[in-house]
Design a protein around this motif. Structure first.
Motif, PDB file in Angstrom:
ATOM      1  N   LEU A  59       0.770  -1.285  -0.025  1.00 49.41           N
ATOM      2  CA  LEU A  59      -0.085   0.093   0.041  1.00 49.41           C
ATOM      3  C   LEU A  59       0.829   1.337   0.208  1.00 49.41           C
ATOM      4  O   LEU A  59       0.461   2.435  -0.376  1.00 49.41           O
ATOM      5  N   ALA A  60       2.117   1.233   0.434  1.00 43.67           N
ATOM      6  CA  ALA A  60       2.785   2.419   0.626  1.00 43.67           C
ATOM      7  C   ALA A  60       3.062   3.160  -0.733  1.00 43.67           C
ATOM      8  O   ALA A  60       2.939   4.272  -0.754  1.00 43.67           O
ATOM      9  N   GLY A  61       3.300   2.451  -1.828  1.00 44.59           N
ATOM     10  CA  GLY A  61       3.255   3.157  -3.042  1.00 44.59           C
ATOM     11  C   GLY A  61       2.322   3.140  -3.920  1.00 44.59           C
ATOM     12  O   GLY A  61       2.280   3.572  -5.153  1.00 44.59           O
ATOM     13  N   PHE A  62       1.207   2.334  -3.386  1.00 41.66           N
ATOM     14  CA  PHE A  62       0.046   2.040  -4.314  1.00 41.66           C
ATOM     15  C   PHE A  62      -0.730   3.509  -4.835  1.00 41.66           C
ATOM     16  O   PHE A  62      -1.254   3.525  -6.035  1.00 41.66           O
ATOM     17  N   GLY A  63      -0.872   4.507  -3.801  1.00 39.62           N
ATOM     18  CA  GLY A  63      -1.477   5.690  -4.105  1.00 39.62           C
ATOM     19  C   GLY A  63      -1.107   6.156  -5.170  1.00 39.62           C
ATOM     20  O   GLY A  63      -1.752   6.563  -6.169  1.00 39.62           O
ATOM     21  N   ALA A  64       0.394   6.331  -5.387  1.00 44.16           N
ATOM     22  CA  ALA A  64       0.956   7.097  -6.236  1.00 44.16           C
ATOM     23  C   ALA A  64       0.707   6.169  -8.046  1.00 44.16           C
ATOM     24  O   ALA A  64       0.517   6.894  -8.867  1.00 44.16           O
ATOM     25  N   ALA A  65       0.801   5.047  -7.634  1.00 43.77           N
ATOM     26  CA  ALA A  65       0.643   4.054  -8.786  1.00 43.77           C
ATOM     27  C   ALA A  65      -0.622   4.226  -9.434  1.00 43.77           C
ATOM     28  O   ALA A  65      -1.116   4.401 -10.633  1.00 43.77           O
ATOM     29  N   VAL A  66      -1.957   4.386  -8.599  1.00 39.05           N
ATOM     30  CA  VAL A  66      -3.010   4.811  -8.809  1.00 39.05           C
ATOM     31  C   VAL A  66      -3.328   5.851  -9.792  1.00 39.05           C
ATOM     32  O   VAL A  66      -3.943   6.076 -10.715  1.00 39.05           O
ATOM     33  N   GLU A  67      -2.698   6.869  -9.133  1.00 45.11           N
ATOM     34  CA  GLU A  67      -2.879   8.337  -9.612  1.00 45.11           C
ATOM     35  C   GLU A  67      -2.079   8.191 -11.201  1.00 45.11           C
ATOM     36  O   GLU A  67      -2.568   8.926 -12.169  1.00 45.11           O
ATOM     37  N   GLN A  68      -0.917   7.777 -11.225  1.00 47.31           N
ATOM     38  CA  GLN A  68      -0.414   7.736 -12.620  1.00 47.31           C
ATOM     39  C   GLN A  68      -1.150   6.882 -13.671  1.00 47.31           C
ATOM     40  O   GLN A  68      -1.171   7.254 -14.714  1.00 47.31           O
ATOM     41  N   PHE A  69      -1.618   5.593 -13.134  1.00 52.70           N
ATOM     42  CA  PHE A  69      -2.415   5.082 -13.885  1.00 52.70           C
ATOM     43  C   PHE A  69      -3.822   5.640 -14.448  1.00 52.70           C
ATOM     44  O   PHE A  69      -4.009   5.541 -15.555  1.00 52.70           O
ATOM     45  N   ARG A  70      -4.275   6.494 -13.683  1.00 56.36           N
ATOM     46  CA  ARG A  70      -5.604   7.202 -13.936  1.00 56.36           C
ATOM     47  C   ARG A  70      -5.198   8.366 -14.712  1.00 56.36           C
ATOM     48  O   ARG A  70      -5.790   8.732 -15.773  1.00 56.36           O
ATOM     49  N   THR A  71      -4.097   8.854 -14.614  1.00 54.90           N
ATOM     50  CA  THR A  71      -3.439  10.097 -15.524  1.00 54.90           C
ATOM     51  C   THR A  71      -3.191   9.674 -16.767  1.00 54.90           C
ATOM     52  O   THR A  71      -3.650  10.314 -17.819  1.00 54.90           O
ATOM     53  N   GLN A  72      -2.566   8.358 -16.845  1.00 54.18           N
ATOM     54  CA  GLN A  72      -2.441   7.930 -18.429  1.00 54.18           C
ATOM     55  C   GLN A  72      -3.733   7.434 -19.009  1.00 54.18           C
ATOM     56  O   GLN A  72      -3.831   7.885 -20.067  1.00 54.18           O
ATOM     57  N   LEU A  73      -4.613   7.001 -18.356  1.00 47.38           N
ATOM     58  CA  LEU A  73      -5.926   6.759 -18.839  1.00 47.38           C
ATOM     59  C   LEU A  73      -6.610   8.020 -19.528  1.00 47.38           C
ATOM     60  O   LEU A  73      -7.024   7.999 -20.674  1.00 47.38           O
ATOM     61  N   ARG A  74      -6.466   9.055 -18.736  1.00 45.06           N
ATOM     62  CA  ARG A  74      -7.140  10.145 -19.177  1.00 45.06           C
ATOM     63  C   ARG A  74      -6.549  10.726 -20.303  1.00 45.06           C
ATOM     64  O   ARG A  74      -7.166  11.346 -21.214  1.00 45.06           O
ATOM     65  N   THR A  75      -5.184  11.061 -20.133  1.00 46.27           N
ATOM     66  CA  THR A  75      -4.521  11.549 -21.232  1.00 46.27           C
ATOM     67  C   THR A  75      -4.408  10.662 -22.711  1.00 46.27           C
ATOM     68  O   THR A  75      -4.594  11.339 -23.641  1.00 46.27           O
ATOM     69  N   GLY A  76      -4.703   9.525 -22.326  1.00 51.09           N
ATOM     70  CA  GLY A  76      -4.823   8.471 -23.512  1.00 51.09           C
ATOM     71  C   GLY A  76      -5.806   8.421 -24.134  1.00 51.09           C
ATOM     72  O   GLY A  76      -5.970   8.083 -25.539  1.00 51.09           O
ATOM     73  N   THR A  77      -7.018   8.878 -23.473  1.00 52.27           N
ATOM     74  CA  THR A  77      -8.365   8.687 -24.162  1.00 52.27           C
ATOM     75  C   THR A  77      -9.011  10.255 -24.553  1.00 52.27           C
ATOM     76  O   THR A  77      -9.693  10.271 -25.389  1.00 52.27           O
TER      77      THR A  77
END
Lengths: 193, 54
Positions: free
Chosen positions: A174-192
């Motif tokens: 969980l320590a680094g998961f918040g950042a991973a979620v944010e990066q993943f969602r940012t990529q989805l938003r910019t990619g679409t």
């Protein structure tokens, strides 16, 4: 500041009013298929022989979710379960427990089996990821990993479908998961967009 | 055939313990929690904007 926690950590937590009264225990964590927001909790009566209650606790009525208790302003915030799950539960997959469900990517790759759901606790409760028991190919078989979910999550059917890109943002704790979620969602938003 | 009273006592205690165990198992299952999802694809179409605001 938000906090990430596992949904199963909430099972059995005592619900306490700000006046100090213990009014229930948490039974189920209930979340909405459309959007992935946490609706609230079903409850058990206190004590070993206390059964399920007809009242539920909505997320909006919470004061805070702590590691040892769920805090509410007072006992009047509990509402009848039909007021929360009635409309949503009647449509599609009503009342399904996702623990044990298979996770597939949109391109048909099986990633593993859900063992927990990761919730972001802030003003609202959002489901941000699954903890899965990974299949061979994602990690060594049986290893538990955290898989981020899109912010426009929609769940229906027997299988849980995630974007293929989620595999690139898998985390081990969980320590680094918040950042991973944010990066993943940012990529989805910019990619679409 | 006469049966020793001790046998009846043992049988009674065994029955009581079995009933208690069954009650505890049932109660444990009743109280067991899950991570439950409600609603379906119809709801997803109806309110997709909910999470996009966050």
């Amino acid at each position: 500041m938000s906090t990430l926690l596992r949904a199963t950590e909430l099972h059995g937590l005592v619900v306490v009013t700000l006046g100090g009264d213990e009014i229930a225990d948490v039974k189920d964590v209930v979340w909405r298929a459309a959007g992935g927001s946490v609706l609230g909790f079903t409850l058990n009566k206190r004590g070993l022989f206390g059964g399920p209650m007809k009242e539920v606790l909505t997320w909006a009525a919470l004061h805070w979710v702590g590691p040892d208790a769920v805090m509410v302003p007072d006992a009047t915030v509990l509402v009848h379960r039909d007021d929360v799950t009635g409309a949503g539960g009647a449509a599609g997959r009503g009342g399904g427990d996702v623990i044990g469900d298979d996770v597939l990517t949109e391109d048909g790759r099986r990633l593993g089996r859900v063992v927990d759901v990761i919730i972001e606790v802030e003003a609202s409760g959002d489901v941000v990821g699954y903890e899965i028991e990974a299949d061979e190919g994602l990690r060594s078989g049986g290893q538990r990993v955290l898989l981020p979910l899109p912010d426009t999550l929609a769940v229906s059917g027997e299988k849980l479908i995630v974007p293929a890109a989620a595999v690139d943002f898998v985390a081990d704790d969980l320590a680094g998961f918040g950042a991973a979620v944010e990066q993943f969602r940012t990529q989805l938003r910019t990619g679409t967009s | 055939m006469d049966v020793s009273p001790l046998v009846w006592v043992v049988v009674a205690v065994a029955i009581i313990l079995a009933v208690l165990l069954a009650v505890l198992v049932i109660q444990r299952r009743r109280r067991a929690g899950g991570v439950v999802v409600v609603g379906g694809a119809a709801d997803a179409d109806a309110a997709p904007e909910h999470r996009e605001e966050s």
